[in-house]
Write an enzyme that holds these catalytic residues in place. Structure first.
Site, PDB file in Angstrom:
ATOM      1  N   ASN A   1      -5.397  15.828   0.910  1.00  0.00           N
ATOM      2  CA  ASN A   1      -4.657  16.079   2.143  1.00  0.00           C
ATOM      3  C   ASN A   1      -5.175  17.280   2.935  1.00  0.00           C
ATOM      4  O   ASN A   1      -4.785  17.481   4.076  1.00  0.00           O
ATOM      5  CB  ASN A   1      -3.164  16.233   1.826  1.00  0.00           C
ATOM      6  CG  ASN A   1      -2.518  14.894   1.521  1.00  0.00           C
ATOM      7  OD1 ASN A   1      -2.234  14.124   2.419  1.00  0.00           O
ATOM      8  ND2 ASN A   1      -2.341  14.612   0.242  1.00  0.00           N
TER       9      ASN A   1
ATOM     10  N   THR B   1       9.365   3.420   2.108  1.00  0.00           N
ATOM     11  CA  THR B   1       8.434   4.266   1.344  1.00  0.00           C
ATOM     12  C   THR B   1       6.981   3.880   1.446  1.00  0.00           C
ATOM     13  O   THR B   1       6.157   4.539   0.858  1.00  0.00           O
ATOM     14  CB  THR B   1       8.804   4.336  -0.164  1.00  0.00           C
ATOM     15  OG1 THR B   1       8.504   3.091  -0.793  1.00  0.00           O
ATOM     16  CG2 THR B   1      10.239   4.671  -0.371  1.00  0.00           C
TER      17      THR B   1
ATOM     18  N   LYS C   1       0.857  -1.168   0.000  1.00  0.00           N
ATOM     19  CA  LYS C   1       0.000   0.000   0.000  1.00  0.00           C
ATOM     20  C   LYS C   1       0.898   1.224   0.000  1.00  0.00           C
ATOM     21  O   LYS C   1       2.011   1.214   0.527  1.00  0.00           O
ATOM     22  CB  LYS C   1      -0.957   0.012   1.186  1.00  0.00           C
ATOM     23  CG  LYS C   1      -0.320   0.101   2.566  1.00  0.00           C
ATOM     24  CD  LYS C   1       0.097   1.480   3.034  1.00  0.00           C
ATOM     25  CE  LYS C   1      -1.014   2.489   2.908  1.00  0.00           C
ATOM     26  NZ  LYS C   1      -0.521   3.837   3.380  1.00  0.00           N
TER      27      LYS C   1
ATOM     28  N   GLU D   1      -1.372   9.992  -4.478  1.00  0.00           N
ATOM     29  CA  GLU D   1      -2.614  10.712  -4.190  1.00  0.00           C
ATOM     30  C   GLU D   1      -2.896  11.770  -5.256  1.00  0.00           C
ATOM     31  O   GLU D   1      -2.090  12.675  -5.484  1.00  0.00           O
ATOM     32  CB  GLU D   1      -2.541  11.346  -2.807  1.00  0.00           C
ATOM     33  CG  GLU D   1      -2.630  10.316  -1.696  1.00  0.00           C
ATOM     34  CD  GLU D   1      -2.489  10.884  -0.307  1.00  0.00           C
ATOM     35  OE1 GLU D   1      -2.922  10.191   0.637  1.00  0.00           O
ATOM     36  OE2 GLU D   1      -1.942  11.986  -0.155  1.00  0.00           O
TER      37      GLU D   1
END
Length: 404
Positions: free
Chosen positions: A399, A187, A176, A273
């Protein structure tokens, strides 16, 4: 070597499952994953270099100090980081898994991912553990992969098969990673399994070599996470002779492990993202491997470059700028840059200066979903590849309200 189906359960001796236990508010998303080996395994892991390390990482480091493990338990939706009771809860997760599987709690790799700084509710995990253990199966890798996802949009579930000492050896992985991804750590969360017979110290060496050129070459947003880890368990059930370090068998195994990790790293980068494009920075002609890595990562980490790629703007000056501050030792006046994709290839810079190019063709090339930036330094014969994604409006949206 060939890629095969199965993920972490492709290797002999492993089962997996993922279910919803109640940590997430969204009941349609599974949030608890388990991987189980029917026999104790050799094990190793690589951890984030952030000084702020999640409690699960600290507990896992202690558990893996003997080079052995038999299970993984991972929740999503809550990172269990920066909490006063973090290590207590992480160890409790080990005890919960151990009870459900009838193994030692010291043989559990524990992980958590999600929001930082919120207390992890342990009751949902404890209540769901028996059902999760019962759900374990040889077909459970994808469900486990879904259960560790946070803002990911794609399941990352893959495996390979390679012959080692004449025996087929399988290596599988789930991963993930979408945001807070930056080089010089694992990471992301990635759980690997293999049925190779290999000693813990040799497995650890192979894992570090693979991670160094795969996951450590990814950057989505420049933020180094607190909970990132890559772990691997080896059941030894493939029937091969135990792999010695620095041998032909070791090279074959490590090459396959690296190939698997590289594809998973690409998938993490492409699923950043808000991302619309996978960006690949390939540097050749560097003085040293380190210079090649610095230059490749410098470009892939540049917010200005990432924004230009989102806008399909062939602003090659941002490539040279990033190389200039990357720390790579090179003659910037000898650098060549080209952009390439399925739509073609176009040279935009030669010997550190711009060349005439067709802006229309460049726009077409940079509109594709996978873009290669090919950089030649003309300083030596070392090369490196880094992976990233474009910087989009949606990254800020995701975010801006991630916690609430």
């Amino acid at each position: 070597m060939k890629f095969i189906e199965g993920g972490v359960t492709a290797a002999q001796g492993f089962t997996a499952a993922g279910i919803f236990c109640g940590i997430r508010k969204n009941k349609t998303k599974p949030d608890l994953a388990m991987i189980y080996a029917k026999t104790p395994c050799a094990a190793a892991a690589v951890y984030t270099q952030n000084l702020v390390k999640g409690a699960p990482l600290r507990v896992t480091q202690k558990n893996l100090s003997d080079g052995k493990a038999q299970a993984v338990l991972c929740n999503s939706g809550n990172a269990n980081t920066c909490n006063a009771d973090g290590e207590e809860k992480a160890w409790k997760m080990c005890e919960i898994a151990a009870k459900a599987l009838n193994i030692r709690p010291q043989d559990v790799i524990v992980a958590s991912t999600g929001v930082i700084g919120q207390v992890l509710p342990i009751e949902p995990i404890e209540n769901a553990a028996p059902a999760l253990a019962k759900a374990l199966s040889r077909d459970g890798s994808e469900s486990a992969a879904r259960a560790i996802m946070t803002t990911d949009t794609k399941v990352k579930n893959l495996s390979v098969e390679v012959f080692v000492g004449g025996k087929p050896v399988r290596i599988g992985g789930i991963a993930k990673g979408s945001g807070m991804i930056h080089p010089n750590m694992a990471t992301m969360l990635c759980f690997l399994t293999t049925d190779a017979s290999i000693l813990p110290e040799v497995l650890n060496k192979a894992l570090h070599e693979a991670v160094n050129v795969s996951f450590n070459m990814v950057s989505v947003d420049g933020d180094t996470s607190t909970n990132d880890m890559v772990s691997i368990m080896a059941s030894g059930l493939a029937g091969n002779e135990t792999i010695p370090a620095d041998s032909q068998e070791y090279n074959a195994f490590t090459e396959a492990l690296t190939a698997l990790c590289t594809v998973l790293a690409r998938e993490v980068a492409g699923d950043g993202e808000g991302a619309t494009k996978l960006l690949i920075s390939h540097v050749t002609g560097a003085k040293s491997p380190e210079d090649a890595r610095l230059a490749a990562k410098g470009v892939i980490c540049s917010s200005l470059f990432k924004a230009a790629m989102f806008g399909a703007d062939a602003n090659w000056g941002r490539v040279l700028c990033a190389i200039g501050y990357s720390g790579a030792q090179t003659d910037i006046q000898a650098v060549d840059v080209s952009f390439a994709s399925d739509a073609g290839k176009i040279e935009v810079c030669r010997n550190g200066a711009g060349v005439d190019f067709d802006e229309g063709l460049a726009k077409k090339i940079l509109t594709c979903s996978e873009i290669n930036t090919e950089i030649t330094l003309h300083d030596g014969d070392s090369e490196a590849t880094a992976f990233g994604c474009d910087l989009t409006y949606d990254y800020v949206k995701i975010n801006g309200d991630y916690r609430t």
